[in-house]
Design an enzyme around this catalytic site. Structure first.
Site, short mmCIF file in Angstrom:
data_model
loop_
_atom_site.label_atom_id
_atom_site.label_comp_id
_atom_site.label_asym_id
_atom_site.label_seq_id
_atom_site.Cartn_x
_atom_site.Cartn_y
_atom_site.Cartn_z
N LEU A 1 52.97 18.69 56.61
CA LEU A 1 52.27 18.66 58.01
C LEU A 1 52.22 19.93 58.94
O LEU A 1 51.25 20.09 59.70
CB LEU A 1 52.77 17.69 58.82
N LYS B 1 52.44 10.90 74.28
CA LYS B 1 51.79 10.13 73.62
C LYS B 1 52.11 8.68 73.60
O LYS B 1 51.12 7.64 73.06
CB LYS B 1 51.89 10.51 72.02
N ASP C 1 45.48 11.21 64.38
CA ASP C 1 46.16 11.75 63.51
C ASP C 1 46.20 11.18 62.06
O ASP C 1 46.42 11.66 61.04
CB ASP C 1 47.67 11.73 64.05
P1 NAP Z 1 59.90 14.54 65.98
O1 NAP Z 1 59.16 13.56 66.44
O2 NAP Z 1 60.35 15.50 66.53
O3 NAP Z 1 60.17 14.13 64.31
C1 NAP Z 1 60.92 15.26 63.49
C2 NAP Z 1 61.60 14.45 62.57
O4 NAP Z 1 62.39 15.48 61.64
C3 NAP Z 1 62.71 13.54 62.98
O5 NAP Z 1 62.92 12.62 62.04
C4 NAP Z 1 63.89 14.57 62.70
O6 NAP Z 1 65.29 13.73 62.72
C5 NAP Z 1 63.63 15.15 61.48
N1 NAP Z 1 64.30 16.62 61.38
C6 NAP Z 1 64.25 17.50 62.25
N2 NAP Z 1 64.92 18.50 61.70
C7 NAP Z 1 65.49 18.14 60.54
C8 NAP Z 1 66.74 18.88 59.80
N3 NAP Z 1 66.94 19.96 59.67
N4 NAP Z 1 66.69 17.94 58.58
C9 NAP Z 1 66.26 16.81 58.46
N5 NAP Z 1 65.38 16.21 59.21
C10 NAP Z 1 65.20 16.99 60.30
O7 NAP Z 1 58.25 15.72 65.54
P2 NAP Z 1 56.97 15.32 64.68
O8 NAP Z 1 55.92 15.25 65.97
O9 NAP Z 1 57.11 13.84 64.04
O10 NAP Z 1 56.53 16.53 64.05
C11 NAP Z 1 57.19 16.60 62.67
C12 NAP Z 1 56.59 18.01 62.14
O11 NAP Z 1 55.08 17.67 61.85
C13 NAP Z 1 56.22 19.13 62.93
O12 NAP Z 1 56.67 20.21 62.17
C14 NAP Z 1 54.80 19.25 63.38
O13 NAP Z 1 54.35 20.50 63.76
C15 NAP Z 1 54.07 18.47 62.41
N6 NAP Z 1 52.76 17.87 62.66
C16 NAP Z 1 51.74 18.31 62.45
C17 NAP Z 1 50.56 17.84 62.64
C18 NAP Z 1 49.00 18.30 62.11
O14 NAP Z 1 48.19 17.91 62.82
N7 NAP Z 1 49.19 19.04 61.14
C19 NAP Z 1 50.46 16.59 63.67
C20 NAP Z 1 51.75 16.17 64.10
C21 NAP Z 1 52.97 16.81 63.63
P3 NAP Z 1 66.21 13.55 63.74
O15 NAP Z 1 65.32 12.35 64.63
O16 NAP Z 1 67.47 13.07 63.27
O17 NAP Z 1 66.42 14.81 64.64
#
Ligand code: NAP
Length: 292
Positions: free
Chosen positions: A229, A71, A107
């Site tokens: 999300l 991305k 998004d």
């Molecule tokens: P990402 O870039 O990996 O970011 C995840 C974030 O969550 C990071 O800040 C991470 O912290 C934090 N995190 C992970 N595990 C954690 C825990 N156990 N406790 C506290 N914080 C935690 O992922 P992303 O792409 O942003 O996606 C995040 C979520 O949104 C996913 O579930 C994804 O499926 C969902 N999503 C949904 C859509 C939709 O269309 N509905 C679109 C995009 C994403 P660290 O950096 O410290 O690891």
């Protein structure tokens, strides 16, 4: 459908790509519209990204979605990106122009769609976003567009949340964007009107996890909205806890559908059948309900 020499191609690139739900909803919409297009998944390793993008131009692909891990990396390979993609710092939708590939980030419109449907004013609202990863960036841009008065981003790593904040320093939203750690969450919740889970906590298969405890959920004001999300499970434990408190709960399925619909609209330059996309996804995921 019958694929002929005239069939036009769309697709999604990622690595891995096997879990992508985009082919399900896009091909359902294309079939419903009766247009001669097909949408395919392409696994593209990071070192092959530039070659793949050039290849897509060579074979005349109409456009494509971009998912993890491309991305951000795709941005310098494009002829231009929209203002919203610049703000988010990521592109998820690419289409062909006379000048070359152009990119945007749908998004943000996907995230906003269920909130805008509520028809409420946001200028006095405080938003709290859990997580500071890629999705949180689209949520910040969305909350800025809504006009939220204060936007807090909560992360577990002080250095990462500080870097997240710094990355918005050239944007208008910077003066109402603040960062915090999880320990500070209990102080933020009593003034939060919009709480967004942008972490994977509670996502399948960790269905018995929630980013908030019952006690923390009890700190939210009664008019607040809990937005997760995550789209599987549906609802998540986070949303179940919110529903127990009679808070408004929004799941990630609508965002997924709306970001896809916005992309398809760009490629086809026409209205797309959102209920058909939702029904296809719900059926595929084994979820009840929907508008389809
Ligand atoms: P990402 O870039 O990996 O970011 C995840 C974030 O969550 C990071 O800040 C991470 O912290 C934090 N995190 C992970 N595990 C954690 C825990 N156990 N406790 C506290 N914080 C935690 O992922 P992303 O792409 O942003 O996606 C995040 C979520 O949104 C996913 O579930 C994804 O499926 C969902 N999503 C949904 C859509 C939709 O269309 N509905 C679109 C995009 C994403 P660290 O950096 O410290 O690891």
């Amino acid at each position: 459908m019958v694929i002929t020499g005239k069939t036009q191609l769309l697709g999604v690139i990622g690595d891995p790509i096997t879990h992508s739900l985009s082919p399900v909803m896009h091909n359902a919409a294309l079939a419903d519209l009766g247009v001669d297009w097909v949408y395919l998944p392409f696994a593209v390793a990071p070192e092959q990204l530039e070659t793949a993008v050039r290849g897509f131009a060579a074979i005349g692909l109409g456009g494509f979605n971009v998912t993890i891990p491309h991305k951000q990396a795709i941005m310098p390979l494009l002829a231009g990106v929209s203002e919203v993609a610049q703000a988010v710092g990521a592109v998820n939708t690419v289409w062909r122009t006379d000048a070359g590939w152009w990119g945007t980030n749908t998004d943000v419109v996907g995230f906003l769609a269920p909130l805008q449907a509520l028809g409420q004013a946001w200028s006095q609202s405080h938003a709290t976003i859990l997580g500071c990863g890629g999705a949180a960036r689209a949520v910040v841009a969305g909350c800025a567009q809504l006009g939220c008065q204060v936007i807090y981003v909560v992360g577990r790593d002080v250095a990462k949340v500080a870097a997240f904040h710094a990355s918005w320093s050239q944007r208008d939203v910077c003066d109402r964007l603040f960062v915090a750690t999880w320990e500070q969450l209990p102080q933020l919740l009593p003034t939060t009107q919009l709480l967004v889970n942008a972490t994977p906590v509670g996502m399948h298969p960790q269905v018995d996890q929630s980013p908030l405890t019952t006690a923390e959920m009890a700190l939210l004001p009664p008019e607040s909205i809990a937005y997760d999300l995550i789209y599987t499970p549906n609802p998540t434990l986070f949303l179940k806890l919110a529903q127990k408190r009679d808070l408004r709960a929004i799941d990630g399925l609508e965002m997924l559908i709306q970001q896809g619909a916005a992309a398809l609209q760009i490629w086809l330059q026409r209205q797309v059948p959102i209920p058909v996309m939702e029904a296809a996804l719900r059926q595929y995921l084994g979820l009840a309900g929907g508008r389809g």
